[in-house]
Scaffold this motif. Structure first.
Motif, PDB file in Angstrom:
ATOM      1  N   UNK A  50      36.050 -35.258 -20.243  1.00 23.05           N
ATOM      2  CA  UNK A  50      35.225 -36.175 -19.445  1.00 23.05           C
ATOM      3  C   UNK A  50      35.363 -35.885 -17.959  1.00 23.05           C
ATOM      4  N   UNK A  51      36.593 -35.627 -17.505  1.00 17.37           N
ATOM      5  CA  UNK A  51      36.812 -35.312 -16.100  1.00 17.37           C
ATOM      6  C   UNK A  51      36.082 -34.027 -15.719  1.00 17.37           C
ATOM      7  N   UNK A  52      36.169 -33.026 -16.584  1.00 17.27           N
ATOM      8  CA  UNK A  52      35.527 -31.741 -16.298  1.00 17.27           C
ATOM      9  C   UNK A  52      34.012 -31.882 -16.249  1.00 17.27           C
ATOM     10  N   UNK A  53      33.453 -32.608 -17.218  1.00 20.27           N
ATOM     11  CA  UNK A  53      32.005 -32.812 -17.247  1.00 20.27           C
ATOM     12  C   UNK A  53      31.543 -33.570 -16.010  1.00 20.27           C
ATOM     13  N   UNK A  54      32.262 -34.609 -15.629  1.00 23.07           N
ATOM     14  CA  UNK A  54      31.874 -35.395 -14.449  1.00 23.07           C
ATOM     15  C   UNK A  54      31.927 -34.561 -13.180  1.00 23.07           C
ATOM     16  N   UNK A  55      32.885 -33.640 -13.093  1.00 19.58           N
ATOM     17  CA  UNK A  55      32.970 -32.766 -11.931  1.00 19.58           C
ATOM     18  C   UNK A  55      31.764 -31.838 -11.848  1.00 19.58           C
ATOM     19  N   UNK A  56      31.216 -31.464 -13.007  1.00 23.65           N
ATOM     20  CA  UNK A  56      30.115 -30.512 -13.038  1.00 23.65           C
ATOM     21  C   UNK A  56      28.748 -31.177 -12.881  1.00 23.65           C
ATOM     22  N   UNK A  57      28.677 -32.479 -13.062  1.00 23.26           N
ATOM     23  CA  UNK A  57      27.402 -33.172 -12.927  1.00 23.26           C
ATOM     24  C   UNK A  57      27.015 -33.302 -11.451  1.00 23.26           C
ATOM     25  N   UNK A  58      25.708 -33.264 -11.156  1.00 25.87           N
ATOM     26  CA  UNK A  58      25.281 -33.495  -9.771  1.00 25.87           C
ATOM     27  C   UNK A  58      25.497 -34.966  -9.403  1.00 25.87           C
ATOM     28  N   UNK A  59      25.582 -35.238  -8.129  1.00 27.04           N
ATOM     29  CA  UNK A  59      25.856 -36.610  -7.686  1.00 27.04           C
ATOM     30  C   UNK A  59      24.799 -37.592  -8.179  1.00 27.04           C
ATOM     31  N   UNK A  60      23.524 -37.164  -8.182  1.00 33.03           N
ATOM     32  CA  UNK A  60      22.466 -38.094  -8.544  1.00 33.03           C
ATOM     33  C   UNK A  60      22.567 -38.549  -9.997  1.00 33.03           C
ATOM     34  N   UNK A  61      23.301 -37.813 -10.828  1.00 35.24           N
ATOM     35  CA  UNK A  61      23.448 -38.207 -12.231  1.00 35.24           C
ATOM     36  C   UNK A  61      24.350 -39.417 -12.410  1.00 35.24           C
ATOM     37  N   UNK A  62      25.173 -39.714 -11.393  1.00 33.31           N
ATOM     38  CA  UNK A  62      26.073 -40.865 -11.414  1.00 33.31           C
ATOM     39  C   UNK A  62      26.920 -40.885 -12.692  1.00 33.31           C
ATOM     40  N   UNK A  63      27.488 -39.720 -13.011  1.00 33.62           N
ATOM     41  CA  UNK A  63      28.398 -39.557 -14.149  1.00 33.62           C
ATOM     42  C   UNK A  63      27.740 -39.834 -15.497  1.00 33.62           C
ATOM     43  N   UNK A  64      26.404 -39.755 -15.574  1.00 35.91           N
ATOM     44  CA  UNK A  64      25.685 -39.994 -16.824  1.00 35.91           C
ATOM     45  C   UNK A  64      25.171 -38.667 -17.363  1.00 35.91           C
ATOM     46  N   UNK A  65      25.847 -38.125 -18.356  1.00 38.10           N
ATOM     47  CA  UNK A  65      25.443 -36.837 -18.929  1.00 38.10           C
ATOM     48  C   UNK A  65      24.044 -36.911 -19.523  1.00 38.10           C
ATOM     49  N   UNK A  66      23.702 -38.056 -20.110  1.00 36.60           N
ATOM     50  CA  UNK A  66      22.397 -38.197 -20.732  1.00 36.60           C
ATOM     51  C   UNK A  66      21.235 -38.047 -19.769  1.00 36.60           C
ATOM     52  N   UNK A  67      21.470 -38.300 -18.491  1.00 37.90           N
ATOM     53  CA  UNK A  67      20.378 -38.250 -17.511  1.00 37.90           C
ATOM     54  C   UNK A  67      19.949 -36.833 -17.166  1.00 37.90           C
ATOM     55  N   UNK A  68      20.743 -35.844 -17.555  1.00 43.25           N
ATOM     56  CA  UNK A  68      20.424 -34.466 -17.167  1.00 43.25           C
ATOM     57  C   UNK A  68      20.124 -33.568 -18.362  1.00 43.25           C
ATOM     58  N   UNK A  69      20.084 -34.130 -19.546  1.00 37.75           N
ATOM     59  CA  UNK A  69      20.028 -33.308 -20.747  1.00 37.75           C
ATOM     60  C   UNK A  69      18.667 -32.702 -21.051  1.00 37.75           C
ATOM     61  N   UNK A 130      44.383 -24.923  -9.458  1.00 37.00           N
ATOM     62  CA  UNK A 130      43.751 -25.661 -10.551  1.00 37.00           C
ATOM     63  C   UNK A 130      42.920 -26.827 -10.051  1.00 37.00           C
ATOM     64  N   UNK A 131      42.944 -27.107  -8.745  1.00 35.02           N
ATOM     65  CA  UNK A 131      42.172 -28.215  -8.180  1.00 35.02           C
ATOM     66  C   UNK A 131      40.839 -27.678  -7.657  1.00 35.02           C
ATOM     67  N   UNK A 132      39.767 -28.059  -8.328  1.00 32.42           N
ATOM     68  CA  UNK A 132      38.455 -27.549  -7.938  1.00 32.42           C
ATOM     69  C   UNK A 132      37.465 -28.697  -7.822  1.00 32.42           C
ATOM     70  N   UNK A 133      36.500 -28.512  -6.953  1.00 28.67           N
ATOM     71  CA  UNK A 133      35.473 -29.523  -6.753  1.00 28.67           C
ATOM     72  C   UNK A 133      34.114 -28.846  -6.877  1.00 28.67           C
ATOM     73  N   UNK A 134      33.317 -29.335  -7.823  1.00 28.05           N
ATOM     74  CA  UNK A 134      32.039 -28.701  -8.096  1.00 28.05           C
ATOM     75  C   UNK A 134      30.853 -29.563  -7.660  1.00 28.05           C
ATOM     76  N   UNK A 135      31.104 -30.621  -6.891  1.00 27.06           N
ATOM     77  CA  UNK A 135      30.018 -31.518  -6.545  1.00 27.06           C
ATOM     78  C   UNK A 135      28.958 -30.843  -5.673  1.00 27.06           C
TER      79      UNK A 135
END
Length: 285
Positions: A50-69, A130-135
């Protein structure tokens, strides 16, 4: 920067995996179908995934994977080269034999992601890299394996795309009925046009009616990252048993068809969500 390289390769592998599995010309599901699978999957992710997926999502998705599918559908005209890899054409027999580039590509990427994961897992967690930011990344990584039965349909009718039918009073093709119409009709009739209510209903079945099957859905028993041959075999069986059965050119599909096929659609969406979560959990640990 070794860990950074590993993470970047995972991102690239996932992007390729998504494009090969979900890009049209024949859509895997409509917008709601993709969203449902990803919403179910996100609720089943481990903390690390979940942490990895949230890091990879764009900000506008607001941590909602379903919004970008539905991203792959939205950019389909830009990546025309991927179209032949999106579906599996079979002769008019109700069984699947490995002969298609999609399966070959998925198998390759499964092994590729597995190798990356094994290599990255050997790097000490205390490594500062190991600390990366993909936003800031413009791209997005998600995986949505196609579980729409007519993606393993007959070559002669292009997975139901040349079968003209009427969905109640409206003209359609059989493929679109399974992509979109069954789901949207169910939402309107039973869930007040609320996709989240449909997601909740499917999740309740996952923890009750299908609870004994979930472990089998999550693995093909061969310790692979994904199991495309199994998915394809299930797809052609569902296509023959439910999608094609009783349908001819200009068939009128109404309540008898809709109500008997809806449980199959629910089940395939559930399997897609469970397997997507299991795959991401294996990749991201």
């Amino acid at each position: 920067m070794e860990m950074a390289g590993c993470k970047m390769q995972m991102m690239l592998a996932l992007c390729c995996f998504i494009m090969l599995a979900t890009l049209p010309p024949i859509h895997g599901w409509g917008t709601d179908g993709h969203s449902i699978i990803c919403k179910i999957a996100q609720s089943r992710l481990s903390d690390a995934a979940a942490d990895s997926v949230n890091e990879l999502l764009p900000k506008w998705a607001e941590d909602d994977l379903g919004s970008v599918c539905s991203w792959a559908d939205q950019v389909r005209f830009r990546y025309r080269w991927s179209s032949p890899l999106h579906f599996i054409n079979t002769p008019e027999i109700c069984s699947y034999k490995y002969t298609n580039n999609l399966t070959e590509s998925l198998l390759f990427l499964s092994h590729f992601m597995g190798d990356i994961h094994q290599a990255c897992s050997r790097i000490p967690k205390s490594d500062e890299n190991s600390k990366f930011h993909y936003r800031k990344k413009k791209g997005i990584t998600l995986m949505s394996i196609t579980f729409q039965p007519l993606h393993v349909g007959f070559a002669a009718d292009k997975g139901g795309n040349t079968i003209d039918v009427h969905w109640y009073r409206r003209k359609a093709v059989l493929h679109h009925v399974w992509d979109t119409d069954i789901i949207e009709t169910a939402e309107k009739r039973f869930y007040d046009s609320n996709v989240d209510s449909l997601v909740d209903a499917i999740q309740q079945n996952i923890t009750s009616e299908w609870a004994d099957e979930v472990k089998r859905w999550e693995t093909c028993g061969l310790n692979k990252t994904a199991c495309p041959d199994q998915y394809a075999s299930e797809g052609i069986k569902a296509a023959c048993d439910w999608a094609y059965k009783g349908v001819q050119q200009e068939s009128v599909l109404e309540d008898d068809y809709f109500l008997s096929r809806l449980p199959i659609v629910h089940r395939r969406l559930a399997q897609g969500g469970v397997r997507l979560a299991a795959t991401l959990n294996r990749i991201f640990g």
